[in-house]
Design a protein around this motif. Structure first.
Motif, short mmCIF file in Angstrom:
data_model
loop_
_atom_site.label_atom_id
_atom_site.label_comp_id
_atom_site.label_asym_id
_atom_site.label_seq_id
_atom_site.Cartn_x
_atom_site.Cartn_y
_atom_site.Cartn_z
N CYS A 167 -30.01 -17.61 -8.68
CA CYS A 167 -30.40 -16.21 -8.79
C CYS A 167 -30.32 -15.78 -10.26
CB CYS A 167 -29.49 -15.33 -7.93
SG CYS A 167 -29.83 -13.57 -8.08
N GLU A 168 -31.46 -15.57 -10.88
CA GLU A 168 -31.50 -15.22 -12.30
C GLU A 168 -30.80 -13.89 -12.58
OE1 GLU A 168 -35.50 -15.31 -13.64
OE2 GLU A 168 -35.79 -17.45 -13.21
N LYS A 169 -30.90 -12.97 -11.62
CA LYS A 169 -30.27 -11.66 -11.82
C LYS A 169 -28.76 -11.78 -11.90
CE LYS A 169 -30.64 -6.88 -10.25
NZ LYS A 169 -31.31 -5.95 -9.31
N LYS A 218 -26.52 -10.80 -15.21
CA LYS A 218 -25.45 -9.81 -15.11
C LYS A 218 -24.12 -10.39 -15.61
CE LYS A 218 -23.58 -6.34 -11.97
NZ LYS A 218 -24.15 -5.19 -12.70
N LEU A 273 -27.30 -6.01 -6.74
CA LEU A 273 -27.68 -7.41 -6.60
C LEU A 273 -28.05 -7.77 -5.16
CD1 LEU A 273 -27.78 -10.14 -8.17
CD2 LEU A 273 -25.38 -10.44 -7.55
N ASP A 287 -30.07 -6.60 -2.77
CA ASP A 287 -31.48 -6.72 -2.36
C ASP A 287 -32.11 -8.01 -2.86
OD1 ASP A 287 -31.32 -4.33 -1.05
OD2 ASP A 287 -32.15 -3.14 -2.69
N THR A 288 -31.81 -8.36 -4.10
CA THR A 288 -32.35 -9.61 -4.67
C THR A 288 -31.86 -10.81 -3.89
OG1 THR A 288 -32.43 -8.63 -6.88
CG2 THR A 288 -32.50 -11.03 -6.75
N LEU A 289 -30.56 -10.82 -3.55
CA LEU A 289 -29.99 -11.94 -2.80
C LEU A 289 -30.62 -12.05 -1.41
CD1 LEU A 289 -26.23 -11.55 -3.77
CD2 LEU A 289 -27.86 -13.21 -4.65
N LYS A 290 -30.90 -10.91 -0.80
CA LYS A 290 -31.53 -10.93 0.52
C LYS A 290 -32.93 -11.53 0.45
CE LYS A 290 -28.98 -7.09 2.62
NZ LYS A 290 -29.07 -5.71 3.16
N VAL A 291 -33.68 -11.16 -0.60
CA VAL A 291 -35.03 -11.69 -0.76
C VAL A 291 -34.98 -13.21 -0.96
CG1 VAL A 291 -37.04 -11.73 -2.29
CG2 VAL A 291 -35.99 -9.56 -1.67
N LEU A 292 -33.99 -13.67 -1.73
CA LEU A 292 -33.86 -15.11 -1.99
C LEU A 292 -33.13 -15.85 -0.86
CD1 LEU A 292 -32.88 -14.97 -5.78
CD2 LEU A 292 -35.12 -15.46 -4.79
#
Length: 307
Positions: A203-205, A209, A230, A232-237
């Motif tokens: 996860c680049e985000k 961070k 973070l 929402d990004t983790l859920k997408v990935l």
């Protein structure tokens, strides 16, 4: 009089008497308790012994003060309990007599979890076995870093050792950045399924961070360190748990160490965080040393006019 114990880091095993009133802890010589650790600020924390209560204040330190699952807010007094570890930078300290047992077993347990008191023989044996494995992991990591001249090869070996110890990890990576621009220069990635390809490999985000804030990024069902942005990004990935630790040597940021679980929402625990903090400090120091040696060699070649 209560003692302060140092549980890990360069000054491991030392203890200090905590007098009544105000005391300062930090790296500079004018502190009441001096800790020789580059990740500890010159004036890191203030401890006040007020009527038998210990109030700790983070003095806007660079790498923060971690206690009971969260970072202390700079400038705000927080009461700490005897026997509960407190991380300042990458060094872990403990106040009170309840720390004696932790000092003896800390290298084995590498834990920020409170001592719950009396335990069964079965639980005690299990903890001892886990402690031996943790000690073995740290030993293997140190050996890999000391005996390997190539950064990439060393980090690959470190990931292999971490995967062997933490079976619940699905992916791991070391992401190295330029200390000045913070741009990613290189990444060394690993998955627990040989041949499996996942995009992106981390996860680049989370990496961004951790590098920007210089603080660990942790997300799981069991422990969420205020990383709501973070989620929402983790859920997408489709990442269930993630832990990302900055690689810091002195004032320089080398990059970040990353692990995640795609299957388990409870993939990581508080003791995993402290274990990886220890490993990250060792890795950062080695990376800085290898980079310095490489830069020095290039300067010498330039001066000698060699190609």
């Amino acid at each position: 009089m209560v003692n302060l114990y140092i549980l890990n880091g360069p000054d491991i095993g030392r203890s200090f008497k905590l007098r009544h009133g105000v005391m300062f802890i930090g790296r500079s010589l004018d502190n009441d308790v001096r800790i020789d650790d580059k990740t500890v600020s010159r004036k890191h924390v203030r401890i006040v012994n007020r009527g038998g209560k210990f109030l700790v204040t983070d003095l806007k330190s660079q790498n923060g003060t971690f206690y009971d699952g969260k970072y202390l807010l700079p400038g705000r007094e927080t009461e700490v309990e005897e026997g509960v570890p407190l991380a300042i930078g990458m060094t872990v300290i403990c106040l009170g007599e309840g720390c004696r047992e932790q000092m003896a077993s800390f290298l084995d347990t590498v834990s920020l979890i409170r001592d719950t008191g009396k335990e069964s023989e079965f639980v005690g044996d299990r903890r001892r076995r886990i402690g031996q494995k943790r000690l073995g992991l740290l030993s293997n990591v140190s050996m890999a870093l000391e005996t390997t001249s190539s950064v990439n090869e060393a980090l690959e070996k470190v990931l292999e050792h971490i995967f062997y110890f933490l079976k619940r990890i699905d992916r791991g990576a070391f992401v190295l950045v330029d200390p000045v621009t913070l741009k990613v220069e290189e990444s060394i990635c690993k998955t627990n399924k040989p041949g499996a390809v996942t995009t992106p490999p981390y996860c680049e985000k989370a990496i961004h961070k951790a590098v920007k804030t210089r603080k660990p990024v942790v997300y799981s069902t069991g422990y969420t360190a205020n990383e709501n942005g973070l989620v929402d990004t983790l859920k997408v990935l489709k990442i269930e748990s993630v832990m990302c630790i900055p690689l810091i040597s002195g004032s320089k940021i080398m990059g970040a160490m990353y692990i995640d679980s795609l299957q388990r929402p409870d993939g990581f625990r508080k003791d995993d965080l402290l274990l990886l903090l220890d490993i990250s400090q060792r890795v950062a120091l080695v990376i800085e040393g290898i980079r310095f040696a490489s830069e020095t060699s290039e300067i010498v070649r330039d001066l000698l006019g060699e190609d």
